[in-house]
Enzyme design. Structure first.
Site, PDB file in Angstrom:
ATOM      1  N   HIS A 182      40.794  55.502  47.577  1.00 33.02           N
ATOM      2  CA  HIS A 182      40.136  55.927  48.809  1.00 33.02           C
ATOM      3  C   HIS A 182      38.861  56.697  48.502  1.00 33.02           C
ATOM      4  CE1 HIS A 182      42.912  54.742  51.792  1.00 33.02           C
ATOM      5  NE2 HIS A 182      43.863  55.601  51.513  1.00 33.02           N
ATOM      6  N   ARG A 287      36.981  40.842  58.241  1.00 27.41           N
ATOM      7  CA  ARG A 287      38.380  40.780  57.777  1.00 27.41           C
ATOM      8  C   ARG A 287      39.235  41.474  58.835  1.00 27.41           C
ATOM      9  NH1 ARG A 287      35.633  41.949  52.586  1.00 27.41           N
ATOM     10  NH2 ARG A 287      36.418  40.515  50.999  1.00 27.41           N
ATOM     11  N   ARG A 321      37.499  36.185  60.658  1.00 29.18           N
ATOM     12  CA  ARG A 321      38.568  35.480  59.955  1.00 29.18           C
ATOM     13  C   ARG A 321      39.909  35.904  60.524  1.00 29.18           C
ATOM     14  NH1 ARG A 321      39.108  36.571  53.637  1.00 29.18           N
ATOM     15  NH2 ARG A 321      40.065  38.502  54.389  1.00 29.18           N
ATOM     16  N   GLU A 418      39.071  29.220  48.952  1.00 31.10           N
ATOM     17  CA  GLU A 418      39.470  30.229  47.970  1.00 31.10           C
ATOM     18  C   GLU A 418      40.690  29.807  47.182  1.00 31.10           C
ATOM     19  OE1 GLU A 418      40.154  33.930  50.048  1.00 31.10           O
ATOM     20  OE2 GLU A 418      41.188  32.953  51.693  1.00 31.10           O
ATOM     21  N   ASN A 440      36.339  35.897  45.505  1.00 26.49           N
ATOM     22  CA  ASN A 440      37.290  36.854  44.911  1.00 26.49           C
ATOM     23  C   ASN A 440      38.596  36.141  44.560  1.00 26.49           C
ATOM     24  OD1 ASN A 440      35.362  38.726  45.651  1.00 26.49           O
ATOM     25  ND2 ASN A 440      36.434  39.362  47.497  1.00 26.49           N
ATOM     26  N   ASP A 441      39.128  35.435  45.557  1.00 29.53           N
ATOM     27  CA  ASP A 441      40.393  34.744  45.297  1.00 29.53           C
ATOM     28  C   ASP A 441      40.179  33.478  44.481  1.00 29.53           C
ATOM     29  OD1 ASP A 441      42.557  36.273  46.325  1.00 29.53           O
ATOM     30  OD2 ASP A 441      41.708  35.975  48.317  1.00 29.53           O
ATOM     31  N   ARG A 451      42.900  39.838  40.593  1.00 28.53           N
ATOM     32  CA  ARG A 451      41.685  40.567  40.966  1.00 28.53           C
ATOM     33  C   ARG A 451      41.861  42.074  40.922  1.00 28.53           C
ATOM     34  NH1 ARG A 451      41.089  38.657  47.188  1.00 28.53           N
ATOM     35  NH2 ARG A 451      39.807  40.508  47.469  1.00 28.53           N
ATOM     36  N   CYS A 488      31.398  34.330  50.837  1.00 24.08           N
ATOM     37  CA  CYS A 488      31.619  35.686  51.364  1.00 24.08           C
ATOM     38  C   CYS A 488      32.428  36.564  50.427  1.00 24.08           C
ATOM     39  CB  CYS A 488      32.261  35.628  52.745  1.00 24.08           C
ATOM     40  SG  CYS A 488      33.896  34.879  52.734  1.00 24.08           S
TER      41      CYS A 488
HETATM   42  C1  PEP Z   1      37.605  36.315  48.871  1.00 23.60           C
HETATM   43  O1  PEP Z   1      38.722  36.034  48.460  1.00 23.60           O
HETATM   44  O2  PEP Z   1      36.564  36.166  48.200  1.00 23.60           O
HETATM   45  C2  PEP Z   1      37.437  36.890  50.214  1.00 23.60           C
HETATM   46  C3  PEP Z   1      36.242  37.052  50.750  1.00 23.60           C
HETATM   47  O3  PEP Z   1      38.568  37.291  50.848  1.00 23.60           O
HETATM   48  P1  PEP Z   1      39.339  38.652  50.525  1.00 23.60           P
HETATM   49  O4  PEP Z   1      38.530  39.425  49.524  1.00 23.60           O
HETATM   50  O5  PEP Z   1      39.492  39.359  51.820  1.00 23.60           O
HETATM   51  O6  PEP Z   1      40.637  38.141  49.958  1.00 23.60           O
HETATM   52 MG    MG Z   2      40.392  36.002  49.823  1.00 31.19          MG
END
Ligand code: PEP
Ligand code: MG
Length: 528
Positions: A182, A287, A321, A418, A440-441, A451, A488
């Protein structure tokens, strides 16, 4: 040179700060017990009241996630069951400070050993509460940090961060801590430089410290030449930031004039309060799972949240989303406990498994769509049937709203890319209105490197050729089939990754608001 001490760590909030070391210590030792158990009980009750009042004061000056966190802490403190074991122990002869610490330690241990990531993450709040009440009991808040100081210690409580005056600079250097905490999030939001995980158990000597939260390090008792080199690096960093701030006011384009749409990622309607809509091309990702905090939001609450963002966007596109609960984002009452949550029932899988909850969100989105340029996307799509089923639910709810005479509009429905199955065979998803790459995923699944696991962070790289090849294939598929493709994930805001993403064919990025300026500056430096 000679006596300076250099410690290295991980940058958790970028920037440079130079100032006197201020040691973060706990002051619990100073407690002097009162004469009788009754007086001890009275003392602890007062201390809880003082800590609660302090939290309420802090809430007044905050918004968004920081306010949510403080409200959670206040709710915990207001719950009698938290302190009742302490009162029992005091009646049995324990001193109030010990009794409170033991009661909280037991609670913290329970949270830390929970299988549920939500509760594990909340243990930091309980530690914060423990310290606040101890401080109130001993009336020993310790001296306030002088302005511009480098706060040095094991860790720092979020409330201590929020109560510190950062207007004259300063920074944070921690031997423990985490960039996912945080406090790190608060530090990034406020632009306070912070380094965590410093490699040494030295007690920082008083005197000047140089905090380099660009590369992750601190120099204690610096020599004159180190000071000079530090100031040069800090000035160069500030100059780069100024260029970036300059760039943020203009639409982004590459060095050879190719326009790159640059949007922002948000999680909460209040996130947009700090963003000037003129500096971005809209919202590329909202999100929504964070709206699903401790209780599931009803249709009206969701409708108001989505509408607030669309009103702010003033006609620019907003991509919302549907809930991506699960994985590292547990939601009490919705997500299930699983051995391997990243590969489990998360995102669209969970929404389709819980149509009662999904339909509420769908109705709120259909109604909000009348207020702006809304697009909706589904997270964690792996097979075309998931997209088809989600679209069918949208059609059913639109028909029901129609029948009831409620204003609504069907937004374009797209998918996140993803899960590798989608990136490898995008042609199976040619019905989607648009594709948004979740790097990211996608990266964690392609590289088999979680991650959120620092031990494998070196493998978790979007610039790995295998990941980039998939991104390029998706961008090419979109261009050939006239399906808009954006990205994104956090890589979109990473100046080091941006050249490769543009070379892969992307022209549409959505980035964390704090990265907007640096991302635009990085884009302007790339020739594609
Ligand atoms: C991602 O996975 O890149 C993404 C944008 O979704 P999140 O980070 O919310 O899993
Ligand atoms: Mg994701």
């Amino acid at each position: 040179m000679g006596s300076s001490i250099r410690l290295t760590g991980t940058a958790a909030s970028p920037g440079y700060a130079e100032g006197p070391v201020f040691r973060l210590t706990s002051h619990a030792a100073a407690y002097r017990p009162r004469a009788t158990p009754d007086e001890e009980i009275e003392g602890l009750t007062e201390a809880i009241g003082t800590a609660s009042a302090h939290l309420a004061d802090l809430i007044d000056g905050t918004s968004g996630e920081a306010a949510d966190m403080l409200e959670f802490q206040l709710a915990m403190l207001s719950d009698d069951s938290l302190a009742s074991p302490a009162f029992v122990a005091i009646r049995a002869g324990a001193a109030a400070d010990r009794a409170w610490s033991d009661a909280l330690d037991a609670e913290i241990a329970g949270y830390e050993s929970s299988d549920d990531a939500y509760f594990r993450a909340r243990s930091a709040d309980l530690k914060d509460i423990r310290q606040q009440v101890l401080d109130a009991l001993t009336a020993a808040h310790g001296p306030a940090a002088p302005s511009g100081a480098i706060l040095f210690g094991e860790d720092i409580a979020p409330t201590r961060f929020l109560a510190t005056d950062w207007s004259k600079g300063g920074g944070i250097a921690l031997t423990m801590g985490s960039s996912a905490s945080h406090v790190a999030m608060l530090a990034r939001a406020r632009g306070v430089p912070m380094v965590v995980g410093l490699t040494s158990a030295v007690t920082a000597p008083a005197g000047v410290a140089l905090l380099d939260a660009e590369h992750g390090g601190v120099v204690l008792e610096p020599a004159a030449d180190e000071m000079e080199a530090f100031r040069r690096a800090a000035e160069a960093y500030r100059a780069r930031r100024r260029v970036a701030e300059d760039a943020v006011a203009r639409p982004a384009s590459s060095a050879n004039g190719i326009r790159v749409r640059t949007m922002v990622n948000i999680a909460h309607p209040s996130d947009v309060e700090r963003i000037d809509i003129a500096t971005c091309d809209g919202v590329g990702l909202m999100r929504t799972e964070f709206l699903f905090g401790t209780t599931l939001p009803d249709e009206e609450t969701q409708y108001r949240a989505y509408r607030a963002v669309l009103d702010w966007a003033a006609g620019r596109p907003v991509t919302i989303r549907t809930a991506d609960a699960g994985g590292d984002k547990p939601v009490p009452g919705l997500t299930v406990e699983e051995g391997n949550p990243f590969l489990g029932l998360r995102g669209i899988r969970l929404s389709l498994a819980r149509p009662d909850i999904f339909r509420l969100q769908i109705r709120a989105l259909l109604r909000a769509a009348t207020h702006g340029d809304l697009k909706v996307m589904f997270p964690m799509i792996a097979v075309p049937e998931e997209y088809t089923q989600a679209c069918a639910l949208f059609a059913e709810e639109a028909a029901a709203l129609d029948a009831a005479g409620v204003a609504h509009r069907m937004p374009p429905l797209g998918i996140m890319v993803e899960v590798p199955s989608v990136a490898i065979a995008p042609e199976l998803f040619a019905d989607a209105a648009f594709l948004s790459i979740g790097s990211n995923d996608l990266t964690q699944y392609v590289m088999a490197a979680a991650r959120d696991n620092t031990a494998v962070a070196a493998l978790n790289r979007v610039t790995n050729p295998a990941v980039l090849r998939l991104i390029e294939a998706v961008a090419t598929f979109g261009r050939d089939n006239r399906i808009p493709v954006s990205l994104c994930g956090d890589a979109g805001g990473d100046p080091a990754a941006i050249p490769a993403l543009l070379q892969a064919g992307l022209r549409d990025l959505s980035v964390a608001p704090a990265q907007l300026a640096l991302a635009k500056a990085a884009i302007s430096g790339v020739t594609v």
